[in-house]
Scaffold this motif. Structure first.
Motif, PDB file in Angstrom:
ATOM      1  N   GLY A 110       0.825  -1.210   0.000  1.00  0.00           N
ATOM      2  CA  GLY A 110       0.000   0.000   0.000  1.00  0.00           C
ATOM      3  C   GLY A 110       0.859   1.259   0.000  1.00  0.00           C
ATOM      4  N   LEU A 111       1.926   1.255   0.791  1.00  0.00           N
ATOM      5  CA  LEU A 111       2.846   2.398   0.825  1.00  0.00           C
ATOM      6  C   LEU A 111       3.577   2.559  -0.509  1.00  0.00           C
ATOM      7  N   TYR A 112       3.936   1.421  -1.143  1.00  0.00           N
ATOM      8  CA  TYR A 112       4.553   1.485  -2.484  1.00  0.00           C
ATOM      9  C   TYR A 112       3.585   2.129  -3.480  1.00  0.00           C
ATOM     10  N   ALA A 113       2.298   1.777  -3.367  1.00  0.00           N
ATOM     11  CA  ALA A 113       1.276   2.327  -4.270  1.00  0.00           C
ATOM     12  C   ALA A 113       1.167   3.838  -4.098  1.00  0.00           C
ATOM     13  N   ILE A 114       1.159   4.302  -2.853  1.00  0.00           N
ATOM     14  CA  ILE A 114       1.066   5.743  -2.585  1.00  0.00           C
ATOM     15  C   ILE A 114       2.294   6.465  -3.135  1.00  0.00           C
TER      16      ILE A 114
ATOM     17  N   LEU B 198      -7.884   3.391  -0.625  1.00  0.00           N
ATOM     18  CA  LEU B 198      -7.315   4.742  -0.718  1.00  0.00           C
ATOM     19  C   LEU B 198      -5.902   4.719  -1.287  1.00  0.00           C
ATOM     20  N   SER B 199      -5.161   3.636  -1.039  1.00  0.00           N
ATOM     21  CA  SER B 199      -3.801   3.539  -1.591  1.00  0.00           C
ATOM     22  C   SER B 199      -3.838   3.477  -3.119  1.00  0.00           C
ATOM     23  N   ILE B 200      -4.880   2.840  -3.678  1.00  0.00           N
ATOM     24  CA  ILE B 200      -5.028   2.771  -5.139  1.00  0.00           C
ATOM     25  C   ILE B 200      -5.508   4.112  -5.695  1.00  0.00           C
ATOM     26  N   VAL B 201      -6.336   4.820  -4.918  1.00  0.00           N
ATOM     27  CA  VAL B 201      -6.727   6.191  -5.297  1.00  0.00           C
ATOM     28  C   VAL B 201      -5.474   7.051  -5.426  1.00  0.00           C
ATOM     29  N   CYS B 202      -4.551   6.912  -4.464  1.00  0.00           N
ATOM     30  CA  CYS B 202      -3.289   7.676  -4.492  1.00  0.00           C
ATOM     31  C   CYS B 202      -2.416   7.263  -5.670  1.00  0.00           C
ATOM     32  N   GLU B 203      -2.394   5.966  -5.985  1.00  0.00           N
ATOM     33  CA  GLU B 203      -1.551   5.502  -7.091  1.00  0.00           C
ATOM     34  C   GLU B 203      -2.095   5.956  -8.442  1.00  0.00           C
ATOM     35  N   GLU B 204      -3.410   5.862  -8.637  1.00  0.00           N
ATOM     36  CA  GLU B 204      -3.997   6.187  -9.939  1.00  0.00           C
ATOM     37  C   GLU B 204      -4.277   7.675 -10.127  1.00  0.00           C
TER      38      GLU B 204
END
Length: 391
Positions: A257-261, A289-295
């Motif tokens: 999740g942190l990698y995604a952010i 939310l981590s995927i929201v941050c990534e995308e």
């Protein structure tokens, strides 16, 4: 001008209110949640169910049902809940007790659900939240000035604490138990005239938690880490303190999740372009939310938090202008629930606190959560309908 004409003029100058602004914000959050849910869950749904829209279609059904329920509840006079609040409270306890019977269902190692027909399930802890939101204001209103005394506070805390304990011990759900207790404490804080004692209690509690974390860290350094990691909840704290060391055991979800952010940057990779959603376990739930941050990047996350901020602002407006203390406290409880859930979810995603399993309201996947959250929004809109302003 006659007395009758004056009365008529006063009546015509009074305008009934309905919070369309809150409704608009809510619809924006639901629509955004559906888009992000499809983007996040399409890959895992295709792998597990052979249908990339599996989670999306189920959530869409719950959202439509929730909106219909919200519309119906918004038409109900909220004063009717005074009569039923205590019954709803004990009904929620009874439903949580059913989890420990053969009707209970275990999902991903946690026994928190009740089996329903047509392969559906219900999480009774969600009923406990709404039960406390409706019942605690009744207690406070009946107490009158007694709520300003420590005796009155303890009475209310006992009712809230009992519901919280039932959530913890009957459904093994610590995070929801914290939210239920948090809702109770915030309502007491709002009605109590003094602020300093509450700030002192919060300060002492935070100091105790910090001391506990430091002691745990010392125990880990002394070589007791392996023994401590045998306990499920202590293991989560260990993962939170050193996620890299426990990446293969319990820290995998947090690390990914942190990698995604981090990989999303400020404006993100673009909708649907996430790589981490393919490897983060149960990403459509508490880690969405981590995927929201990534995308969509940090910018997208800020927009989501702004929408929640607007929703909370409208709830605060309704609470401040409610025609009576009962309506005001109900909406305060709803405000507390949404605020606590958003704060806890964000803190988990960025690893500020240990993982709790708390979902992001209106955005994460979850039928029971969506239905009861929309029921709460319906109650808040019902209170807003009773607000009257002089033109």
């Amino acid at each position: 001008m006659t007395k009758r004409q004056e009365t008529k003029k006063k009546k015509t100058n009074t305008a009934q209110f309905f919070d369309y602004s809150m409704l608009a914000v809510l619809i924006c959050l639901i629509c955004f949640g559906l888009v992000m849910l499809y983007s996040t869950s399409a890959y895992s749904a295709l792998v597990n169910y052979g249908d990339s829209m599996h989670y999306f279609k189920r959530q869409l059904i719950f959202c439509v049902a929730g909106l219909i329920g919200m519309y119906i509840i918004a038409k109900i006079d909220y004063h009717i809940y005074i009569k039923w609040a205590k019954k709803i409270y004990f009904f929620s306890i009874f439903m949580m007790a059913l989890v420990q019977t053969p009707l209970g269902k275990e999902v991903n190692g946690a026994r928190r659900w009740i089996k329903l027909p047509f392969d559906q399930q219900l999480q009774p802890a969600e009923i406990a939240k709404i039960a406390v939101i409706l019942f605690i204001p009744v207690l406070i209103c009946n107490m009158g000035r007694e709520i300003k005394t420590w005796r009155g506070i303890m009475k209310v805390l006992l009712w809230g604490g009992f519901a919280s304990a039932c959530v913890l011990f009957l459904t093994d759900n610590l995070s929801t138990a914290i939210i239920v207790m948090g809702i109770t404490c915030i309502m007491i804080f709002v009605v109590h005239p003094k602020t300093k004692p509450f700030l002192a209690i919060v300060g002492i509690a935070m100091t105790a938690v910090l001391a506990g974390v430091l002691i745990l860290q010392q125990l880990m350094n002394s070589g007791l880490g392996k023994k401590l990691s045998e306990n499920f909840r202590l293991r989560r704290i260990l993962v939170w303190l050193e996620p890299e060391e426990y990446a293969s055991k319990g820290g995998y979800q947090v690390m990914q999740g942190l990698y995604a952010i981090g990989s999303g940057g400020f404006f993100g990779k673009g909708l649907g372009n996430s790589a981490q959603k393919m490897i983060i376990p149960e990403v459509q739930n508490d880690m969405i939310l981590s995927i929201v941050c990534e995308e969509l990047g940090v910018f997208g996350a800020i927009m989501v938090l702004l929408l929640f901020g607007l929703l909370l602002y409208r709830l605060m407006f309704i609470a401040q202008n409610a025609p009576d203390i009962y309506g005001s406290l109900i909406v305060t409880g709803i405000f507390a629930h949404v605020a606590l859930q958003v704060i806890l979810n964000v803190c988990v995603v960025i690893n500020l606190i240990p993982t709790t399993g708390i979902t992001l309201p209106f955005i994460s996947y979850g039928g029971t959560s969506s239905l009861f959250l929309m029921a709460e929004m319906g109650i808040a809109l019902g209170v807003s309908r009773k607000i009257k302003f002089n033109e």
